[in-house]
Design an enzyme around this catalytic site. Structure first.
Site, short mmCIF file in Angstrom:
data_model
loop_
_atom_site.label_atom_id
_atom_site.label_comp_id
_atom_site.label_asym_id
_atom_site.label_seq_id
_atom_site.Cartn_x
_atom_site.Cartn_y
_atom_site.Cartn_z
N HIS A 58 -59.89 89.63 14.09
CA HIS A 58 -58.66 88.91 13.74
C HIS A 58 -57.66 88.95 14.89
CE1 HIS A 58 -54.52 89.11 11.96
NE2 HIS A 58 -54.92 87.96 11.46
N GLU B 256 -58.71 86.49 17.45
CA GLU B 256 -58.36 85.13 16.98
C GLU B 256 -56.91 84.80 17.37
OE1 GLU B 256 -56.00 83.70 13.67
OE2 GLU B 256 -57.68 84.66 12.61
N HIS B 257 -55.99 85.75 17.11
CA HIS B 257 -54.58 85.52 17.49
C HIS B 257 -54.45 85.30 18.99
CE1 HIS B 257 -51.62 86.71 14.18
NE2 HIS B 257 -52.77 86.60 13.58
N GLU C 213 -47.83 90.85 9.86
CA GLU C 213 -48.82 90.18 9.00
C GLU C 213 -49.44 91.21 8.04
OE1 GLU C 213 -51.85 88.04 11.12
OE2 GLU C 213 -52.66 87.14 9.29
#
Lengths: 419, 433
Positions: B66, B69-70, B141
């Site tokens: 993740h 991905e960012h 997040e």
């Protein structure tokens, strides 16, 4: 784009399209947002889904929907500006993709009419107690549940504080105390009053025959709808900026900021307000996203949105409690920068390109098409994606500055952690 | 380029596997305004232990897929979002247990946007400074999800179901685990999992397949990639039994939540057989708990469930589980009711009429879903990574019979040591039970 056609009886708008594999029916039953019957109207959709005169229980409704190739029914109550709208949506497969022939379009109109207009009342003309009690219990959990969704809760608190005394402050799900007092009789009365005093719009999107739809609407939806004068919320210039801080058991604090603007949908400057919003916090290229998130790492989300029919711009960000001052000052600075014209022509063209793309994408969703049309219906005008895009294209940098300047800071709401 | 027709659905799918190993699928949708494209790596949160290119074994911090991905959205020239906005596109990405997908949708400049997508995902650019900066964003997040009781409950359930399997790890990791992530870790993961041969490009919308494929071929052949080296994942041995039978998570909620989970053995199937298995399981759950089932009416009437009640069967190559539940004032009674209803379905068997109606419902669901370019691209890719074809779903459904589903019922709903419960209860009531 083919012209949408209006028919008589329930106001019916057919939006022909051969793009989709389904036909979508949307019925909006609209009344002014007001205290009277507020909670009853919020409760009605789920009670109406529990059974009708023709389909007397949920099991029977659900089985009929399954038989219609998994027709998908949703019912809820929403607020748009200061309108309270009960929405019923039914999406059915287009017959041409099925192996057997079934008259799905006619059945869909029947089903929708049955749910909205022909409730399953008992011999006393009331909704059955058992069902009302079950749905009251369910609704009470929904009301309580708003607090479990912190973003939603902060939005609700902001509206309550900022618009105190105005209809917009009324919570769309109603009040717990009103809910307790509801009975089968009082709910039936609310339903009767709703049918008498509301405006009903039916939208149909799909590869359908318009005459056929009109015929079914005439046959199954005999209903004398009254024209309702468009509601225009009065612009209220804030006397002073309100700053409200509340604490709760949260990991992440919520900073929600409400601005007022005299610009609402239907005004000449409305589209400039949209371009402004895209640049301010409406997209990933926006000032809020790039500064609050990318540059300062203060938030995962920092965004703004326009409440088109009320004249509000709302900023939302999830931050650390300790970063309140810093985040607030950066957010307000972004607005000042746009007011002062600290942005490039490229920023404006990016914002316009993003909006244009969003509007065109809306066309790819049957519900999106209806939503766009309904914006116009609310103010008694005809609007579609093409008109929107034409108006967006006309917006210049000076208009964006002017839109920013029309904003008045009203309320800062902060929901922060304890300790 | 190969063309595959699905006559009943009136869809034509174009496919080509490029020289560098990238699988490309194009689905023309005349009448649509937008084009939607996803470039997906067969790499997700569960891929945290593997053999890297240099032959060394790597165990990377939780949440790294993740995080990667960012970070992909940063290029040497700056922020890729700006480029997409200038080209009138909206871009995004997501990470799941098994996939990382990068996507855009656009109604103009489709070729430019497609080039941007391919280029930014195939040109990693990380600096120490930007990696550190991202930690603050992802921390927020993670905190947003900490306040989400349903998300917490779902991972509570997974932690109860699995002893070792990494599916129990939160996709975003924890505040502590992401703090350990370095620029070098990101490059290691990128090199191990982002080879074109481990990725799928799916484009759906108002497109001309020949023209678009030519563009994609040219873009790809202008780049050089190392030899294709299939990722070597190291997965722990996972027992059949659950880790524990119950988890209780105290949180500041108004209404408690409760989920039951039933661990499923890996199906050991692929292709159409796996598709049949998955659709059969979904129908089975719909029969047991769907809104037209008598179980649903009973549980609703008893006040055990509300509109939030849902159920799902998740299956991937190496793991599968059933989850059912939602908000409930009485978690323990709901668990009992769900268990009782499954046993009673097992005893009474599948009712033929009900089964046929649910098949229709499911077919209608697929037709509705085929209106959505997002659904098509994301689900097609998921099915593809598991050796299935999304467009086979309608014919496979049409051919399903009640006897098959009854056999599934026999085989899979074995609660012995395979069931776990996760409850979120209002904080302060933890000891009251």
């Amino acid at each position: 784009m083919p012209e949408a056609k209006k028919t008589k009886s329930v106001r019916t708008t057919v939006i022909p399209s051969s793009t989709f594999k389904t036909t979508t029916f949307v019925m909006h039953i609209r009344t002014p947002l007001q205290k009277e019957y507020l909670t009853e109207k919020a409760l009605l959709p789920s009670v109406l889904e529990r059974g009708t005169k023709h389909f007397p229980s949920r099991e029977i409704i659900q089985a009929a929907l399954e038989e219609m190739y998994g027709a998908h029914l949703t019912a809820d109550a929403v607020k748009k500006g200061e309108h309270h709208i009960l929405s019923f949506k039914l999406e059915v497969a287009n017959e041409k993709f099925l192996k057997e022939t079934v008259p799905l379009t006619e059945r869909a109109v029947q089903m929708l009419a049955s749910i909205a207009f022909y409730p399953n009342l008992n011999e006393k003309g009331a909704f059955p107690d058992l069902i009302v009690d079950e749905e009251k219990r369910n609704h009470a959990q929904k009301l309580a549940g708003v607090k479990d969704d912190k973003m939603r809760f902060a939005n609700k608190r902001l509206a309550e504080i900022m618009c105190e005394g105005e209809p917009y402050a009324l919570p769309v799900l109603g009040y717990e105390q009103q809910l307790e007092a509801i009975t089968g009789e009082s709910l039936a009365k609310a339903h009767e009053s709703l049918l008498k005093d509301s405006v009903v719009d039916l939208y149909v999107v799909g590869d359908v025959n318009e005459q056929e739809i009109s015929r079914y609407a005439d046959q199954y939806m005999k209903f004398s709808s009254r024209p309702l004068a468009p509601i225009r919320s009065a612009f209220k210039k804030p006397d002073e900026v309100r700053e409200v801080k509340e604490s709760d058991e949260v990991s992440q604090a919520k900073l929600h900021i409400g601005f007022r603007t005299p610009v609402v949908f239907g005004d000449k400057n409305y589209f400039a307000l949209q371009v402004f919003n895209s640049l301010f916090g409406g997209a990933p290229h926006s000032k809020l996203f790039t500064n609050v998130r990318e540059k300062e790492s203060l938030a995962y989300y920092a965004a703004s949105r326009v409440e088109s029919h009320k004249g509000l711009v709302i900023v939302m960000a999830g931050i650390e409690t300790t970063q309140y001052d810093k985040a607030l000052s950066i957010i307000l600075q972004q607005l000042e920068d746009i007011k002062n014209g600290t942005f490039s022509d490229e920023d404006v063209s990016k914002s316009k390109a993003v909006l244009r793309n969003q509007l065109l994408e809306t066309m790819d969703s049957p519900r999106g098409r209806v939503e766009l049309e309904y914006h116009g219906t609310l103010i008694g005008e005809n609007w579609n994606a093409d008109n929107w895009i034409t108006e967006i294209e006309k917006v210049q940098a000076a208009d964006v500055k002017a839109a920013a300047a029309s904003l008045e800071l009203d309320t800062i709401y902060f929901l922060h952690g304890k300790g | 380029m190969e063309k595959i027709s699905f006559d009943q659905l009136q869809e034509q799918l174009y496919h080509e596997k490029l020289d560098n190993g990238l699988s490309v699928f194009l689905l023309p949708k005349p009448g649509f305004q937008k084009t939607y494209a996803t470039l997906t790596a067969n790499y997700g949160s569960i891929d945290n232990h593997f053999v890297a290119g240099d032959g060394s074994e790597k165990k990377v911090p939780d949440g790294i897929a993740h995080f990667l991905e960012h970070k992909m959205f940063e290029s040497e020239e700056g922020d890729v979002f700006q480029e997409f906005s200038a080209q009138g596109a909206s871009a995004n990405a997501f990470t799941s247990f098994t996939r990382t997908a990068y996507l855009f949708s656009a109604t103009s400049n489709v070729e430019k946007n497609l080039t941007t997508l391919l280029d930014f995902v195939q040109e990693p650019y990380f600096t120490e400074n930007s990696v550190e900066k991202e930690k603050g964003i992802i921390e927020q997040e993670i905190k947003m999800y900490e306040d989400n009781p349903d998300w917490q409950n779902f991972f509570g359930l997974l932690k109860g179901l699995y002893k070792h399997h990494p599916v129990q790890i939160d996709i975003a990791g924890t505040v502590d685990s992401i703090r350990q992530i370095s620029k070098e870790d990101l490059y290691t993961c990128y090199e191990s999992f982002y080879h074109p041969s481990n990725m799928v490009l799916f484009v759906v919308g108002n497109l001309e397949p020949e023209k678009m494929m030519t563009l994609i071929r040219a873009n790809q052949s202008a780049k050089t990639f190392p030899e294709s080296n299939p990722p070597q994942r190291i997965l722990p041995e996972e027992p059949v039994d659950v880790q524990k039978t119950e988890a209780v998570i105290p949180l500041p909620v108004q209404t408690p939540r409760c989920l039951i989970g039933i661990k499923q053995p890996a199906a050991g199937l692929e292709g159409r057989d796996l598709l049949q298995h998955e659709l059969g399981m979904q129908l089975l759950l719909e029969l047991a708990f769907g809104s037209s089932s008598s179980a649903y009416q009973r549980m609703y009437a008893e006040g055990l469930i509300n509109d939030s009640f849902s159920f799902d069967y998740t299956s991937e190559k190496e793991f599968g589980f059933i989850a059912a539940g939602g908000e409930t004032a009485r978690p323990d009674d709901l668990v009992e009711a769900l268990r009782r209803e499954l046993i009673s379905l097992k005893q009474s068997g599948v009712e033929a009429d009900h089964f046929e109606r649910l098949k229709k419902k499911k077919i209608g669901f697929f037709l509705r879903a085929l209106n959505s370019p997002e659904y098509i691209a994301n689900q097609f890719t998921r099915y593809h990574f598991n050796g299935m074809n999304l467009f086979d779903a309608v014919p496979v459904l049409e051919a399903l019979d009640a006897a098959y589903v009854e056999r599934l019922l026999e085989q899979t709903l074995d609660f012995e040591n395979r069931m776990t419960v996760s409850k979120v209860i209002p904080a302060g009531e933890a000891s009251a039970g």
